[in-house]
Design an enzyme around this catalytic site. Structure first.
Site, PDB file in Angstrom:
ATOM      1  N   ASN A  94       0.144  -0.810   0.004  1.00  0.00           N
ATOM      2  CA  ASN A  94       0.006  -0.251   0.141  1.00  0.00           C
ATOM      3  C   ASN A  94       1.241   1.091   0.270  1.00  0.00           C
ATOM      4  OD1 ASN A  94      -2.088   2.124  -0.309  1.00  0.00           O
ATOM      5  ND2 ASN A  94      -2.470   0.606   1.764  1.00  0.00           N
ATOM      6  N   ASN A  97      -5.467   6.674  -0.963  1.00  0.00           N
ATOM      7  CA  ASN A  97      -6.945   6.143  -1.788  1.00  0.00           C
ATOM      8  C   ASN A  97      -7.341   4.713  -1.363  1.00  0.00           C
ATOM      9  OD1 ASN A  97      -4.826   3.795  -1.759  1.00  0.00           O
ATOM     10  ND2 ASN A  97      -4.517   4.653  -4.221  1.00  0.00           N
ATOM     11  N   ASP A  98      -7.202   4.461  -0.718  1.00  0.00           N
ATOM     12  CA  ASP A  98      -7.578   2.766   0.440  1.00  0.00           C
ATOM     13  C   ASP A  98      -9.310   3.053   0.321  1.00  0.00           C
ATOM     14  OD1 ASP A  98      -5.463   2.739   0.852  1.00  0.00           O
ATOM     15  OD2 ASP A  98      -5.236   2.573   2.541  1.00  0.00           O
ATOM     16  N   GLY A 115      -5.876  -1.941   0.664  1.00  0.00           N
ATOM     17  CA  GLY A 115      -5.090  -0.667   0.381  1.00  0.00           C
ATOM     18  C   GLY A 115      -4.059  -1.583  -0.415  1.00  0.00           C
ATOM     19  N   ASP A 138      -1.996  -0.748  -4.222  1.00  0.00           N
ATOM     20  CA  ASP A 138      -2.174   0.059  -5.092  1.00  0.00           C
ATOM     21  C   ASP A 138      -0.907  -0.306  -6.164  1.00  0.00           C
ATOM     22  OD1 ASP A 138      -0.211   1.291  -3.879  1.00  0.00           O
ATOM     23  OD2 ASP A 138      -2.559   2.060  -2.787  1.00  0.00           O
ATOM     24  N   ASP A 158      -8.531 -14.301 -18.060  1.00  0.00           N
ATOM     25  CA  ASP A 158      -8.981 -15.432 -17.408  1.00  0.00           C
ATOM     26  C   ASP A 158      -9.934 -15.999 -18.508  1.00  0.00           C
ATOM     27  OD1 ASP A 158     -10.145 -15.795 -14.277  1.00  0.00           O
ATOM     28  OD2 ASP A 158     -11.720 -15.244 -15.431  1.00  0.00           O
ATOM     29  N   GLU A 160      -5.936 -18.614 -19.522  1.00  0.00           N
ATOM     30  CA  GLU A 160      -6.395 -19.653 -18.065  1.00  0.00           C
ATOM     31  C   GLU A 160      -6.663 -20.932 -18.612  1.00  0.00           C
ATOM     32  OE1 GLU A 160      -8.018 -19.311 -14.397  1.00  0.00           O
ATOM     33  OE2 GLU A 160      -8.906 -18.313 -15.340  1.00  0.00           O
TER      34      GLU A 160
HETATM   35 CA    CA Z   1      -3.819   2.395  -1.185  1.00  0.00          CA
END
Ligand code: CA
Length: 613
Positions: free
Chosen positions: A134, A139-140, A160, A162, A327, A356
């Site tokens: 983090n 920006n959490d 959190g 990033d 994916d 995948e």
């Molecule tokens: Ca963050």
């Protein structure tokens, strides 16, 4: 006075009813000089369908305006065959109401089409962005987003992590010796819960603001490139999140599969190649939804197909990524996915995509690889597929006593002998674990067995294919899937301010962690730029007396790997191996010792030698 107010009110009221409101324009811009000269621009807004559409461009032309069942959508198809970079307006007009949308056809970056995708010279480092580091606590939690708090104690909550967190630790990643970073999905997941893993996109053109902005993502890709590493972006064509406006306000009935009610996929994707499969099973596996919050996009709808294909090309061109991990590849429509791979390759001939392909056997995995004989006359055009069966074998082979008949390395040998089913084994993604499986060590207490770790890493980094390492493997992070997926995706210690342990630094790591880290770092840095490993042939010997040996060879250089699959010391005759032992001594790159190769070689229990000739 009263009359005037009423008239004013009426004017404002009618303006608010008839004002043309366009919420989304996707993509927001494009480029001139692409091989595919048809551009779809999706316009979304309340009742825009009644508007006439025109553009003010000089070199860009309107090809077709498509109106869908839902009055809130217009698909504008543009002809870019004569387009040069230009700015123009897209104009929506209905009576006296007019909406002007500035648009741009940009100039491509020099050499954009020539980028080299990831290949067997690379080792991918897989990061789940919410769980690595983090770097920006501001920006959490983003007010207004459906999941707007962090809780590091929860398995399935946001923690959190990033882009800034990754960016802050690029020196660590680079020093470790990997050459590419695969990010689990970074696109917006504005879902009520479970949004941290990123597999329920709610916006195909925006990264999740809790990771950062689109520009921050581009800057991160640039920064990774300056360190000589590549970036692989996770994409999901099979489904979107149920909070995507495609689902909450469907463009047309056939935008999704099973549109009337939720039907879950059987997850039995072997029905796609099973020569005996029922139509029922074929449809259920590909058209059923992955889970209820991930509605299944209908890739057979040509507008959906165009939207998805363009989206991936937009991200390649915009952000500069070097590869894509797709994916649930086998859950989407085979033909559309083949068309996608083909179109990406036409724009970027050396780009690479790994699908995948989670199947339990090599026949199933091989079926989805480009040029597979098993799929002939169809072709998936998918260069890389994931070698899940090898992952299974590796997770027990290093524990078992190798016998001549079936256990330990005999299983690896037998599996690799079946490589005959693959169209290209050097393009297989190979891995001990990833974000969906138990980690290579399921339990903390097992990590004291470093021989198992060293053998596995030595094998993974010297056999055929493109290795991928899951973040935290280098510091012996352990996790068992039976305890929950969130447990497989724990925070990297030290990624958060105030963490008691900072495993990014040697002084905070345990002696065992440092031994694992140093070993991995040594192997990875030795592998980097090593053509014998990246391009060489593989020749293996039937395990004998508990020992497995193979050679990688390129031109007149070779590497010979000898692995003891036994808990007891073994002395082997080297006579049988003489075709891969050109000299009577060689340097073991792990210990740095010169090994004498006489008539016999004595190998201590669970030892691995990597001999360079
Ligand atoms: Ca963050």
């Amino acid at each position: 006075m009263k009359k005037n107010v009423l008239i004013l009110f009426f004017i404002l009221f009618s303006y608010s009813i008839f004002a043309i409101d366009v919420k989304n324009v996707e993509p927001a811009f494009w480029w001139a000089g692409m091989k595919n000269t048809e551009l779809q621009v999706l316009l979304y807004g309340d009742n825009i369908v009644k508007s006439e559409v025109s553009i003010t461009a000089k070199s860009t032309k309107i090809k077709e305006v498509v109106k869908l069942e839902n009055a809130n959508y217009i698909l504008l198809y543009l002809d870019l065959s004569g387009a040069t970079p230009e700015k123009f307006d897209i104009i929506l007009q209905e009576g006296k109401q007019k909406k002007v949308i500035p648009y741009e056809i940009k100039e491509r970056k020099q050499g954009s089409s020539q980028r080299v995708g990831f290949n067997a010279s690379d080792v991918l480092y897989l990061i789940m962005p919410d769980r690595f580091a983090n770097g920006d606590p501001s920006n959490d939690a983003i007010p207004g987003m459906r999941e707007s708090k962090v809780d590091r104690n929860g398995q399935y909550t946001r923690h959190g992590g990033d882009f800034k967190g990754v960016s802050d630790h690029l020196d660590y990643i680079h020093d470790l010796g990997v050459t590419a970073i695969w990010f689990n999905p970074v696109l917006e997941n504005d879902m009520k819960e479970g949004s941290y893993h990123g597999y329920a996109s709610t916006d195909y053109y925006k990264v999740d603001r809790r990771f950062g902005t689109n520009q921050e993502f581009v800057d991160l890709v640039d920064k990774v490139h300056t360190k000589g590493m590549k970036v692989v972006m996770d994409m999901i064509f099979n489904h979107c999140g149920s909070e995507h406006y495609f689902f909450t306000d469907r463009p047309s009935r056939d935008w999704f599969n099973f549109p009337d009610k939720y039907v879950q996929t059987s997850y039995k994707t072997m029905s796609q190649f099973d020569p005996h499969a029922s139509n029922f099973d074929k449809k259920l596996s590909a058209d059923g939804w992955f889970v209820e919050t991930m509605p299944d996009l209908n890739q057979r709808n040509p507008h959906v197909a165009k939207y998805l294909i363009q989206n991936s090309i937009w991200w390649i061109e915009y952000s500069g990524i070097d590869g894509i991990r797709q994916d649930t590849h086998p859950y989407a429509d085979y033909d559309m996915m083949a068309q996608w791979c083909k179109e990406v390759t036409e724009e970027y001939p050396d780009f690479n995509i790994v699908g995948e392909t989670w199947l339990n056997n090599n026949v199933g995995v091989a079926f989805w690889q480009k040029d597979s004989k098993l799929a002939h006359p169809k072709n998936s055009y998918l260069r890389s597929v994931m070698d899940f069966p090898l992952t299974d074998i590796m997770n027990s082979a290093f524990d078992q006593e190798t016998t001549d008949w079936g256990q330990g390395f005999s299983r690896i040998h037998e599996y690799l002998a079946q490589d005959i089913v693959y169209a290209n084994t050097m393009e297989l993604l190979i891995f001990l674990d990833n974000h969906d499986t138990s980690r290579f060590y399921k339990k903390e207490e097992d990590t004291s067995n470093l021989n198992r770790y060293k053998q596995a890493l030595a094998f993974l980094l010297t056999t055929r294919g493109i290795p991928q390492i899951y973040y935290g493997t280098e510091i012996l992070m352990a996790a068992d899937k039976s305890e929950g997926d969130g447990y497989l995706r724990r925070d990297f210690p030290g990624g958060w301010a105030g963490d008691k342990v900072n495993a990014f630094e040697a002084k905070d790591r345990t002696p065992n962690q440092n031994e694992a880290f140093d070993y991995t770092r040594k192997l990875l840095n030795w592998r980097k730029g090593n053509e014998v490993i990246a391009k060489g042939t593989l020749k293996q010997f039937v395990p004998y007396n508990g020992v497995y040996a193979y050679e990688r060879k390129y031109n007149n250089r070779s590497v010979v790997v000898i692995l003891s699959g036994s808990d007891s010391e073994k002395t082997i005759s080297l006579e049988r191996y003489k075709e891969i032992l050109p000299k009577s001594q060689a340097k073991d790159i792990i210990s740095g010792n010169t090994i004498s190769l006489g008539e016999t070689l004595t190998i201590s229990p669970r030892k691995v030698l990597i001999l360079e000739f």
